[in-house]
Design an enzyme around this catalytic site. Structure first.
Site, short mmCIF file in Angstrom:
data_model
loop_
_atom_site.label_atom_id
_atom_site.label_comp_id
_atom_site.label_asym_id
_atom_site.label_seq_id
_atom_site.Cartn_x
_atom_site.Cartn_y
_atom_site.Cartn_z
N LYS A 227 0.73 -1.32 0.06
CA LYS A 227 0.10 0.08 0.10
C LYS A 227 0.81 1.17 -0.05
CE LYS A 227 -4.07 -2.25 2.14
NZ LYS A 227 -4.53 -2.96 3.30
N GLN B 106 -4.95 -1.61 9.59
CA GLN B 106 -4.96 -3.05 8.67
C GLN B 106 -5.41 -3.96 9.69
OE1 GLN B 106 -3.82 -3.41 5.56
NE2 GLN B 106 -4.00 -5.80 6.00
N ASP C 78 -11.29 2.78 3.92
CA ASP C 78 -11.75 1.66 3.62
C ASP C 78 -13.33 1.70 3.67
OD1 ASP C 78 -10.06 -0.48 4.00
OD2 ASP C 78 -9.63 -0.16 5.89
N1 GUN Z 1 -6.99 -6.69 5.80
C1 GUN Z 1 -7.32 -7.40 4.48
N2 GUN Z 1 -7.97 -6.56 3.89
C2 GUN Z 1 -8.14 -5.42 4.36
C3 GUN Z 1 -8.70 -4.13 3.96
O1 GUN Z 1 -9.47 -3.93 2.81
N3 GUN Z 1 -8.73 -3.40 4.73
C4 GUN Z 1 -8.04 -3.34 5.92
N4 GUN Z 1 -8.05 -2.18 6.78
N5 GUN Z 1 -7.68 -4.27 6.31
C5 GUN Z 1 -7.62 -5.45 5.59
#
Ligand code: GUN
Length: 300
Positions: A55, A99, A122
């Site tokens: 990311k 996350q 998100d």
């Molecule tokens: N863990 C796995 N996929 C995601 C996501 O799309 N967002 C977040 N915050 N954590 C994740």
């Protein structure tokens, strides 16, 4: 023997990121603004570390600022909430992502609810989920947003199509169903308690599988010519002991029946991070009262 079009999500995502980079350069030139994305990782889960690194890399590649915060696996909920409160106030931070999954001592719902609604890239905050449900201007969760973009390009006009979404998670299934409804599909949200799942799937012009069960959806569950979007990322054993990734759809049999299908890996996965960047750009514009651009992938 018909064979489906294989939807190249990796390539599509690269084109989308290129289009986002163009818009970010424009935002810098016109408004002296650089979107900033803050990613918070608690603990040292190896898969999460890889996601967080990617990311950050992709955000910088698109021309954004990327801020990474790491808390130990023993961090308390109060410590994480204090960090979020700081990021909510920080003007250089336009998007915040914590996350998931989080260590057991931390309640993910409390954490998600603490993120400023406008910085919730998100789209997990209950207010954003509610806005999506009632048709307002929400931040839309990244994975369903990526799936919708692929569907708009590969499934033809969506209005009136029968869509079946397998899986009712807050992260994928429910927002996916809401987005498809907004596109005027006739939506069925199926799940582990659905009676005769295969029969429900056979009615689908559009099938989105997000259940987390490797290769559950077989070719004979699919209507000939349907568009199949496979959100699953499951590790399955191989004879050499290394294992490999497989989706929720049994690709080998499905590809013979579907009209178009996403592979795993290389389908939906790369779209998720590209849509995170898109959401960060959108959030930045909204915070500044600038119209958010309608970003489409750059031509090949
Ligand atoms: N863990 C796995 N996929 C995601 C996501 O799309 N967002 C977040 N915050 N954590 C994740």
């Amino acid at each position: 023997m018909a064979t489906a079009t294989i939807i190249d999500g990796k390539r599509y995502a690269a084109r989308l990121r290129a289009a986002i980079a163009v818009q970010i350069a424009q935002l810098k030139a016109d408004h002296s603004l650089t979107p900033g994305l803050a990613v918070v990782l608690v603990g040292d889960d190896p898969a999460s570390q890889i996601y967080v690194r990617n990311k950050g890399l992709q955000a910088r590649e698109a021309g954004m600022h990327s801020f990474e915060y790491r808390l130990p696996a023993t961090a308390t909920q109060a410590e994480l909430l204090a960090r979020i409160a700081e990021l909510n106030q920080e003007s250089a931070v336009n998007g915040i992502l914590v996350q998931l999954p989080l260590p057991k001592q931390i309640d993910p719902e409390a954490v998600i609810a603490a993120i400023a609604v406008g910085k919730d890239v998100d789209g997990f905050h209950p207010l954003n989920a509610g806005l999506l449900a009632v048709g307002g201007t929400a931040m839309v969760p990244c994975t369903p947003l990526g799936c919708l973009m692929l569907l708009k390009d590969y499934a033809g006009p969506l209005a009136g199509q029968r869509a079946v979404v397998l899986g009712r998670s807050n992260i994928v299934g429910k927002p996916m169903a809401a987005l498809l409804l907004r596109e005027h599909c006739t939506v069925t949200l199926a799940h582990s308690r659905t009676r005769d799942l295969a029969e429900e799937c056979r009615r689908a012009d559009i099938l989105v599988a997000a259940v987390g069960k490797a290769q559950m959806v077989k070719g004979d569950w699919i209507k000939p010519g349907a568009t199949v979007i496979d959100v699953g990322i499951n590790r399955i054993p191989t004879p050499d002991g290394k294992g490999r990734l497989a989706g929720d759809v049994d690709f080998a049999s499905a590809v013979e029946v579907a009209g178009a299908i996403t592979p795993v890996p290389g389908g939906v996965g790369p779209m998720t991070i590209a849509c995170l960047l898109l959401n960060t750009l959108t959030a930045t514009c909204r915070q500044q009262g600038i119209p958010a651009p309608d970003v489409r992938p750059a031509a090949e």
